[in-house]
Design an enzyme around this catalytic site. Structure first.
Site, PDB file in Angstrom:
ATOM      1  N   ASP A   1     -27.910-103.576  15.309  1.00 22.15           N
ATOM      2  CA  ASP A   1     -26.529-103.967  15.603  1.00 22.15           C
ATOM      3  C   ASP A   1     -26.488-105.377  16.193  1.00 22.15           C
ATOM      4  O   ASP A   1     -25.669-106.218  15.820  1.00 22.15           O
ATOM      5  CB  ASP A   1     -25.916-102.955  16.569  1.00 22.15           C
ATOM      6  CG  ASP A   1     -24.429-103.179  16.798  1.00 22.15           C
ATOM      7  OD1 ASP A   1     -23.757-103.735  15.900  1.00 22.15           O
ATOM      8  OD2 ASP A   1     -23.932-102.787  17.868  1.00 22.15           O
TER       9      ASP A   1
ATOM     10  N   ARG B   1     -11.521-110.164   5.320  1.00 19.97           N
ATOM     11  CA  ARG B   1     -11.896-110.016   6.726  1.00 19.97           C
ATOM     12  C   ARG B   1     -13.228-109.287   6.916  1.00 19.97           C
ATOM     13  O   ARG B   1     -13.651-109.061   8.056  1.00 19.97           O
ATOM     14  CB  ARG B   1     -10.792-109.265   7.475  1.00 19.97           C
ATOM     15  CG  ARG B   1      -9.468-110.052   7.586  1.00 19.97           C
ATOM     16  CD  ARG B   1      -8.402-109.214   8.270  1.00 19.97           C
ATOM     17  NE  ARG B   1      -8.823-108.791   9.595  1.00 19.97           N
ATOM     18  CZ  ARG B   1      -8.704-107.535  10.059  1.00 19.97           C
ATOM     19  NH1 ARG B   1      -8.186-106.598   9.303  1.00 19.97           N
ATOM     20  NH2 ARG B   1      -9.102-107.232  11.277  1.00 19.97           N
ATOM     21  N   LYS B   2     -13.850-108.888   5.835  1.00 16.94           N
ATOM     22  CA  LYS B   2     -15.077-108.092   5.953  1.00 16.94           C
ATOM     23  C   LYS B   2     -16.337-108.920   5.671  1.00 16.94           C
ATOM     24  O   LYS B   2     -16.424-109.598   4.655  1.00 16.94           O
ATOM     25  CB  LYS B   2     -15.024-106.904   4.989  1.00 16.94           C
ATOM     26  CG  LYS B   2     -13.907-105.917   5.306  1.00 16.94           C
ATOM     27  CD  LYS B   2     -13.875-104.767   4.316  1.00 16.94           C
ATOM     28  CE  LYS B   2     -12.775-103.775   4.673  1.00 16.94           C
ATOM     29  NZ  LYS B   2     -12.667-102.693   3.673  1.00 16.94           N
TER      30      LYS B   2
END
Lengths: 255, 255
Positions: free
Chosen positions: B173, B218-219
């Protein structure tokens, strides 16, 4: 070689591993189901180092009233376990939580002093209560599901004031792995697929619900969601896949 | 309300957020690209609290020779940054790593004392060097990828002697989020999909490679894999999806 034991199985990393897989047969008086291996041993053992390890999932002063309230709710639903086996039978059980997964095995508290003594379970590695992960897992064997109540401490920050995505992933791995090991015995995590729906503020108290989806041969599929304690707000959804491993695999063999 | 800032963006949680989004305009002398916001400010600032926060991704005595060797390899490939801007231009850059994401903003070291002062970044929350996450991220802007060298300490245990799946997820992450924020500005993690291929022993030094897959509106889609330092052994593979957020969203608005 214990150093070759395959990786963890939820917070209770060795919960699926029965003591007879870790220790010589003669040290065991009782053959136990995988269910029993996560229960503190209350019977007399010939193993000289069977003192109980500390259970970190006990209420403490860092718990918020909300955390305590949810704990009390589930604890009241729990099976009571007495020395003479006359406890009340209820569907839920509170699982203990130690600071090394090896301590779940009979004699593990001793083994933990011999094998990489300074290692600590990731979710229980900070001494200060309330600073990181405060959590308790309750399991319902009949319904093949569990609920974890989790309070996120100040040392779990990602963006200012909010819980790190990795800390949430850690708890999801922990809770789904605990359930998978409870149901399927020794397993290791094969996949985690996590959808983050809403940011979680530090100091939040949340529920992590996990349920069995299905078991296909060596594969155990678990679903999970993280919600507010009143279940009105969804923080995270996830699926997890665990693969059963043989004792040989645990000890370094590929068979 | 900074307390409403949406959740983290990799280890460098605020790397995509320019200082002018956090502080009043008049405190800023320079409008900066998202690239510049993760560079320690070396220019003169009128903001009175612009002393440099401590960079935790510097070599220290807990590093194994393997960790140091990989660090040296990538550091030699790095752009050098001098006061007068005459440094050599090379494709790689070493990113700094602070113990709160808010410190990436100009004046953040001051803000971090005002806002939830006791919070700490999850990956930098233990003072003892080498005990948990030792890591450095190197980014290659041209190739839209980064490499993290990561040494897993003794407090990251899952099964005996092995790294917790949650600790690996945390680093994935962190590294994918760092790259996504670097390329796309303010973002939050929307999905992590992690395949665990092989258990990772404690004290391992590994590489976490992350690369841009694609950006769709937006991804931002990032791929990642965790390997041994010679890249012969695959520990983990993952994909990550990050969603760009507006400044309004960061401050509690849904727009």
């Amino acid at each position: 070689m214990l150093g070759h034991i395959a990786r963890r199985l939820g917070s209770n990393g060795l919960k699926g591993i029965s003591p007879q897989q870790l220790l010589p047969k003669e040290t065991h008086r009782h053959l136990q189901s995988s269910l029993d291996t996560i229960r503190p041993i209350s019977t007399v053992s010939l193993w000289p180092f069977s003192s109980q390890p500390r259970d970190f999932s006990q209420p403490n002063s860092s718990w918020s009233p909300e955390m305590q309230k949810v704990y009390d709710h589930y604890y009241a639903l729990c099976d009571t376990d007495t020395e003479n086996g006359e406890g009340k039978k209820r569907p839920w059980r509170k699982l203990p939580s130690y600071n090394r997964s090896i301590k779940y095995a009979t004699g593990g508290i001793h083994l933990s002093k011999l094998i990489q003594a300074k290692a600590r379970l990731f979710t229980r590695n900070v001494k200060e209560q309330g600073a990181t992960f405060e959590y308790v897992v309750f399991v319902n064997k009949e319904e093949k599901r569990c609920v974890c109540v989790f309070q996120a401490g100040r040392l779990l920050e990602g963006a200012p004031g909010h819980v790190h995505g990795g800390a949430i992933a850690t708890m999801i791995d922990t809770v789904t792995g605990t359930l998978a090991g409870f149901l399927s015995g020794p397993i290791m995590t094969a996949n985690l697929n996590i959808d983050y729906r809403s940011p979680m503020p530090l100091d939040s108290v949340v529920l992590i619900h996990s349920a069995l989806d299905r078991i296909e041969r060596r594969k155990t599929y678990i679903t999970s969601k993280v919600t507010s304690t009143d279940e009105s707000k969804l923080y995270t959804e996830a699926t997890a896949l665990f693969v059963s491993i043989s004792v040989g695999h645990l000890f370094g063999s590929r068979n």
